[in-house]
Write an enzyme that holds these catalytic residues in place. Structure first.
Site, short mmCIF file in Angstrom:
data_model
loop_
_atom_site.label_atom_id
_atom_site.label_comp_id
_atom_site.label_asym_id
_atom_site.label_seq_id
_atom_site.Cartn_x
_atom_site.Cartn_y
_atom_site.Cartn_z
N GLY A 165 -21.92 5.20 -3.82
CA GLY A 165 -20.80 5.66 -4.66
C GLY A 165 -20.49 4.60 -5.69
N ASN A 166 -19.21 4.46 -6.02
CA ASN A 166 -18.81 3.49 -7.04
C ASN A 166 -19.31 2.08 -6.70
OD1 ASN A 166 -16.96 1.29 -7.97
ND2 ASN A 166 -16.11 2.91 -9.21
N ALA A 167 -18.93 1.60 -5.52
CA ALA A 167 -19.28 0.23 -5.15
C ALA A 167 -20.80 0.08 -5.00
CB ALA A 167 -18.57 -0.16 -3.85
N GLY A 168 -21.45 1.00 -4.29
CA GLY A 168 -22.88 0.90 -4.00
C GLY A 168 -23.75 0.98 -5.25
N LYS A 176 0.86 -1.19 0.00
CA LYS A 176 0.00 0.00 0.00
C LYS A 176 0.89 1.23 0.00
CE LYS A 176 -4.45 0.77 0.08
NZ LYS A 176 -5.51 -0.09 -0.49
N GLY A 220 -24.45 3.79 1.22
CA GLY A 220 -23.30 4.33 0.48
C GLY A 220 -23.54 4.13 -1.00
P1 NAD Z 1 -17.10 6.38 -3.21
O1 NAD Z 1 -16.42 7.60 -2.68
O2 NAD Z 1 -17.33 6.24 -4.68
O3 NAD Z 1 -18.56 6.22 -2.51
C1 NAD Z 1 -18.78 6.35 -1.14
C2 NAD Z 1 -20.26 6.66 -0.93
O4 NAD Z 1 -20.53 6.62 0.46
C3 NAD Z 1 -20.69 8.03 -1.43
O5 NAD Z 1 -21.93 7.92 -2.10
C4 NAD Z 1 -20.89 8.83 -0.13
O6 NAD Z 1 -21.90 9.82 -0.25
C5 NAD Z 1 -21.34 7.73 0.78
N1 NAD Z 1 -21.16 8.07 2.19
C6 NAD Z 1 -20.19 8.80 2.78
N2 NAD Z 1 -20.45 8.91 4.09
C7 NAD Z 1 -21.59 8.21 4.33
C8 NAD Z 1 -22.37 7.96 5.49
N3 NAD Z 1 -22.02 8.45 6.67
N4 NAD Z 1 -23.46 7.19 5.35
C9 NAD Z 1 -23.82 6.69 4.15
N5 NAD Z 1 -23.15 6.93 3.04
C10 NAD Z 1 -22.04 7.69 3.13
O7 NAD Z 1 -16.28 5.16 -2.65
P2 NAD Z 1 -16.26 3.64 -3.17
O8 NAD Z 1 -15.11 3.47 -4.09
O9 NAD Z 1 -17.62 3.23 -3.58
O10 NAD Z 1 -15.86 2.91 -1.80
C11 NAD Z 1 -16.83 2.63 -0.82
C12 NAD Z 1 -16.26 1.60 0.15
O11 NAD Z 1 -15.87 0.44 -0.58
C13 NAD Z 1 -14.99 2.06 0.89
O12 NAD Z 1 -14.98 1.47 2.18
C14 NAD Z 1 -13.88 1.45 0.06
O13 NAD Z 1 -12.69 1.28 0.80
C15 NAD Z 1 -14.52 0.13 -0.33
N6 NAD Z 1 -13.88 -0.48 -1.49
C16 NAD Z 1 -14.00 0.09 -2.72
C17 NAD Z 1 -13.36 -0.50 -3.81
C18 NAD Z 1 -13.50 0.08 -5.19
O14 NAD Z 1 -12.94 -0.54 -6.13
N7 NAD Z 1 -14.24 1.14 -5.40
C19 NAD Z 1 -12.59 -1.66 -3.63
C20 NAD Z 1 -12.50 -2.23 -2.36
C21 NAD Z 1 -13.15 -1.61 -1.29
#
Ligand code: NAD
Length: 416
Positions: free
Chosen positions: A220-223, A106, A218
């Protein structure tokens, strides 16, 4: 003042538990408790106004017994050596649990990218690569994007590395833009991996998901991808989703595609037609078949865990469930798919990107999908088997599988 938990102490405590259950010898346990290689670098970077700013940055190769280190680079104002150590340890277990021939690493730069212009970001990215280039390479350590780093930043980093080496090395970094050697299917890989694992769980436990409900914390990307693929692949009905400003709820169902479009246009879920407002806390306690925490860590605790009414908890976020909550959920019969298994789809497709770069031959999306499915399904089965054999919860089982593989590789190398 509330004392902040040190993530590396948590990572070490999780390892200690696995080491005890596996009966690891003391020297092996001690080896796996620490990063094998750490770099701390100081970067002078010219700002647009002519001044020079000094940035502090890290790159850690935690354990490379199973292959070159792999792990993202975070740009965050709160980055510390210990967050990077913890994340590097977790990457070691993640690559191991999905059985890809890589170790864990990392990187991090202490900065707030929102305060930097694009030109400053590019100079910072290049300065970082110049400082750590000697320990990077397809046979040594392959970074990727993480919090606040993007495919564009990966592109600049790759270009700097290739300029230093005087030859092309697209596989030195993954998560690149597709025209620079990025892979098809990287965008939704994390959610897709979680969906495949959920499907396998349902098959294993005889749970029919078709027409059943899901909620996503959540968006975002994952959700967002979990919503789209949960509908498309599993036939689930989305009834609630939330972001940092709160959530929306309709027991009759929310159309995932319209909700994604709405969020992308307006930046928030607020005001989505034909839906009630719901808080993040209420969303977690809804009666749904599958709950996808996809935002932050420590949202499911000993306080709300007794009230959770989902059957499957698929952790797309890193660290959403505390250890005490884990125990409660296990006793209540909730099937928890632990983060470093459930969200390993991202690193798996990153690995496939690197393989394509090495062969200089690029696959169609279908090939990426079946390879990802195969890896995730096999990983789930291994963890589930361990769960049954050792009578432990899924997270402990995932640790046992992952740590045992890394320990075996260390042993075979004659390190211990
Ligand atoms: P992102 O920034 O695209 O999305 C995060 C989402 O969470 C946003 O919609 C934000 O508004 C929302 N959020 C923030 N605070 C919040 C709260 N208090 N309550 C509810 N929602 C809230 O991030 P992402 O890439 O989707 O990552 C989300 C999680 O998935 C993180 O824990 C990240 O470490 C994990 N993750 C992501 C990936 C990836 O490839 N994107 C890979 C492994 C793990």
């Amino acid at each position: 003042m509330k004392k902040k938990l040190n993530p590396f102490s948590i990572a070490q405590a999780q390892l200690d538990d696995a080491a005890e259950k596996l009966g690891l010898e003391e020297s092996m346990h001690e080896l796996l408790r620490w990063p094998m290689h750490e770099l701390k670098v100081t970067l002078p970077v010219k700002m647009d106004d002519g001044s020079t700013r000094i940035f502090h940055a890290f790159r850690i190769q935690y354990n490379t017994a199973r292959g070159p280190a792999k792990g993202g680079i975070r740009w965050h104002p709160d980055e510390t050596i210990d967050t990077v150590r913890a994340l590097a340890a977790w990457m070691t277990w993640k690559t191991s649990v999905v059985d890809i021939p890589l170790g864990g690493g990392k990187g991090g730069i202490v900065c707030n990218p929102k305060e930097l212009s694009e030109a400053e970001q590019q100079r910072l990215a290049r300065a970082y690569v110049r400082a750590i280039a000697r320990s990077l390479g397809v046979t040594k350590d392959i970074p990727a994007p993480d919090v606040y780093t993007t495919p564009q930043i990966m592109g600049w980093m790759m270009d700097e590395y290739e300029t230093l080496m005087g030859e092309k090395h697209p596989g030195v970094i993954t998560g690149k833009p597709i025209p620079l050697g990025g892979s098809e299917g990287r965008g939704d890989a994390t959610a897709r991996g979680g969906i495949y694992v959920t499907q396998e769980t349902a098959n294993t436990y005889g749970i029919d998901l078709k027409g059943q409900t899901m909620a996503i914390q959540g968006f975002g990307n994952a959700g967002q991808h979990a919503a789209l693929l949960g509908e498309k692949i599993l036939g689930l009905k989305l009834i609630s989703a939330s972001d940092s400003k709160g959530g929306v709820y309709n027991p009759d169902g929310l159309n995932a595609e319209s909700l994604v479009e709405y969020k992308q246009k307006r930046g928030s879920l607020r005001g989505f037609p034909k839906a009630e407002h719901i808080s993040n806390e209420q969303l977690l306690e809804l009666e749904v078949k599958v709950l996808f925490p996809s935002a932050l860590e420590n949202v499911i605790t000993e306080k709300n865990a007794p009230r959770l009414r989902c059957k499957i908890l698929c952790e797309l976020a890193n660290g959403p469930t505390t250890p005490k909550a884990d125990e409660i959920l296990y006793n209540n019969g909730v099937i928890v798919l632990p983060d470093f298994l459930a969200n390993a789809g991202g690193v798996t497709v990153s690995y496939l990107e690197q393989v394509q770069n090495t062969y200089n031959l690029y696959w169609e999306i279908e090939e990426i999908h079946w390879r990802l499915r195969e890896k995730m399904t096999r990983a789930f089965r291994g963890v589930h088997e361990m769960c049954q054999n050792k009578k432990v919860n899924m997270r402990q089982a995932a640790y046992l599988v992952a740590v045992a593989r890394v320990a075996e590789a260390c042993k075979l190398r004659g390190w211990i």
